[in-house]
Design a protein around this motif. Structure first.
Motif, PDB file in Angstrom:
ATOM      1  N   ARG A  96      -8.234  -2.065  -8.331  1.00 30.04           N
ATOM      2  CA  ARG A  96      -8.223  -0.922  -7.414  1.00 30.04           C
ATOM      3  C   ARG A  96      -7.777  -1.281  -5.999  1.00 30.04           C
ATOM      4  NH1 ARG A  96     -14.058   0.835  -8.004  1.00 30.04           N
ATOM      5  NH2 ARG A  96     -13.606   2.250  -6.289  1.00 30.04           N
ATOM      6  N   GLU A  97      -7.383  -0.221  -5.289  1.00 30.21           N
ATOM      7  CA  GLU A  97      -6.980  -0.313  -3.897  1.00 30.21           C
ATOM      8  C   GLU A  97      -8.091  -0.982  -3.077  1.00 30.21           C
ATOM      9  OE1 GLU A  97      -4.831   3.256  -1.501  1.00 30.21           O
ATOM     10  OE2 GLU A  97      -6.761   3.732  -2.358  1.00 30.21           O
ATOM     11  N   ARG A  98      -7.730  -1.774  -2.101  1.00 38.83           N
ATOM     12  CA  ARG A  98      -8.679  -2.444  -1.190  1.00 38.83           C
ATOM     13  C   ARG A  98      -9.655  -3.361  -1.907  1.00 38.83           C
ATOM     14  NH1 ARG A  98      -7.506  -0.087   3.593  1.00 38.83           N
ATOM     15  NH2 ARG A  98      -6.462   1.901   3.303  1.00 38.83           N
ATOM     16  N   LEU A 171      -1.861  -2.424 -10.663  1.00 38.49           N
ATOM     17  CA  LEU A 171      -2.198  -2.990  -9.353  1.00 38.49           C
ATOM     18  C   LEU A 171      -1.958  -1.935  -8.277  1.00 38.49           C
ATOM     19  CD1 LEU A 171      -0.390  -6.468  -9.759  1.00 38.49           C
ATOM     20  CD2 LEU A 171      -2.857  -6.020  -9.942  1.00 38.49           C
ATOM     21  N   ASP A 172      -3.049  -1.471  -7.661  1.00 40.10           N
ATOM     22  CA  ASP A 172      -2.926  -0.442  -6.627  1.00 40.10           C
ATOM     23  C   ASP A 172      -2.890  -1.100  -5.247  1.00 40.10           C
ATOM     24  OD1 ASP A 172      -2.872   1.851  -5.142  1.00 40.10           O
ATOM     25  OD2 ASP A 172      -4.702   2.737  -5.987  1.00 40.10           O
ATOM     26  N   GLU A 173      -1.729  -1.120  -4.643  1.00 37.73           N
ATOM     27  CA  GLU A 173      -1.490  -1.698  -3.315  1.00 37.73           C
ATOM     28  C   GLU A 173      -2.133  -3.065  -3.118  1.00 37.73           C
ATOM     29  OE1 GLU A 173      -0.690   0.434   0.096  1.00 37.73           O
ATOM     30  OE2 GLU A 173      -1.248   2.390  -0.711  1.00 37.73           O
ATOM     31  N   PRO A 174      -1.749  -4.042  -3.943  1.00 35.15           N
ATOM     32  CA  PRO A 174      -2.355  -5.370  -3.804  1.00 35.15           C
ATOM     33  C   PRO A 174      -2.014  -6.064  -2.484  1.00 35.15           C
ATOM     34  CG  PRO A 174      -0.520  -5.424  -5.348  1.00 35.15           C
ATOM     35  CD  PRO A 174      -0.783  -3.980  -5.052  1.00 35.15           C
TER      36      PRO A 174
END
Ligand SMILES: Nc1ncnc2c1ncn2[C@@H]1O[C@H](COP(=O)(O)OP(=O)(O)O)[C@@H](O)[C@H]1O
Ligand SMILES: [Mg+2]
Length: 248
Positions: A96-98, A171-174
């Motif tokens: 997830r993001e962040r 992969l959300d904004e790795p």
């Protein structure tokens, strides 16, 4: 391998994804490029099933806030109405993001927690794969995740996703919030993941420059709509993409 067909997602009356169709072939690295609020996380949560879980939770509280139209299929199965935990068992895993991690647990414990859905005898094998992929985590294995840097937490979060041997890794904004040198290392790790496992990868980013060279194909999302698609090369050499997504 994965097909998203005519997806529409509303949060109340606001349209977050509009008639979006994408597909991912087995073994590919596919990119989704889009600026803030383009709908990247909504798409990732739709594919992982998290959006369905959120929708149900909100319904239980008496609200009907999220509306989803369209379909998602994975290796020939319609998974539009399949819960997130079932999708994990099928091999769809979202980082997830962040990079959320368990801050009170140490690095090794985080990896152990993440592996609970996978066959027990694979734990050691996957642990050494993750340590091999991210050697920086080895001396930190007894450190609480809350005390890791952003880059180290991101490595840990991706490592956690790998513990269950995914077929499709989301992969959300790795790269979000990481220093350029760390971004380069992570990108190299992503290439290595593909080379050494046969996982298929979907990666969302707002910064296209480091990502386009490693993807096979990409889609550009604007306001929840498909604006452009092409090979990584085509997108990399597109002047509009350079102007809009390469930053300064
Ligand atoms: N839980 C939510 N409730 C209401 N609106 C949301 C929610 N999540 C996202 N949105 C809205 O949906 C649109 C797409 O958001 P998001 O998928 O998070 O985009 P991205 O990940 O590309 O930044 C945005 O306009 C955002 O404000
Ligand atoms: Mg997002």
């Amino acid at each position: 391998m994965l097909k998203v067909d005519k997806l529409m997602v509303f949060y109340e009356n606001a349209l977050a994804i509009n008639e979006l169709s994408i597909h991912i072939n087995e073994g590919e690295i596919v990119g989704i490029i889009g600026s803030n609020s383009a709908g990247k996380t909504t798409l990732m949560n739709t594919i992982s099933g998290l959006l369905l879980d959120t929708k149900l939770k909100e319904q239980r509280k008496g609200g009907e806030r999220i509306t989803i139209f369209g379909s998602v299929s994975f290796i020939g199965n319609d998974i539009t109405n399949t819960w997130a935990d079932e999708r994990v068992k099928m091999g769809i895993v979202l980082s997830r993001e962040r990079h959320p991690v368990f801050v009170e647990s140490d690095v090794k414990e985080n990896l152990k927690i993440a592996s609970y859905l996978s066959p027990k005898n694979k734990f050691k094998e996957m642990l050494s794969f993750v340590y091999d992929l991210f050697p920086a985590l080895v001396p930190l294995r007894k450190r609480k995740a809350g005390f890791l840097s952003g880059g180290e937490q991101q490595m840990l979060a991706i490592g956690m996703s790998l513990m269950v041997k995914p077929k499709l890794l989301l992969l959300d904004e790795p790269l979000l919030g990481l220093a350029p040198t760390i971004q380069v290392k992570l990108i190299e790790s992503i290439v290595k993941i593909r080379k050494e496992t046969n996982v298929t990868i979907l990666i969302c980013e707002q910064f296209a420059r480091p990502v386009l060279p490693i993807i096979d194909r990409g889609y550009v999302l604007e306001n929840g709509m498909l604006a452009l698609e092409g090979t990584g090369n085509e997108l990399f050499n597109n002047p509009e993409i350079k102007a809009a997504y390469f930053g300064v």
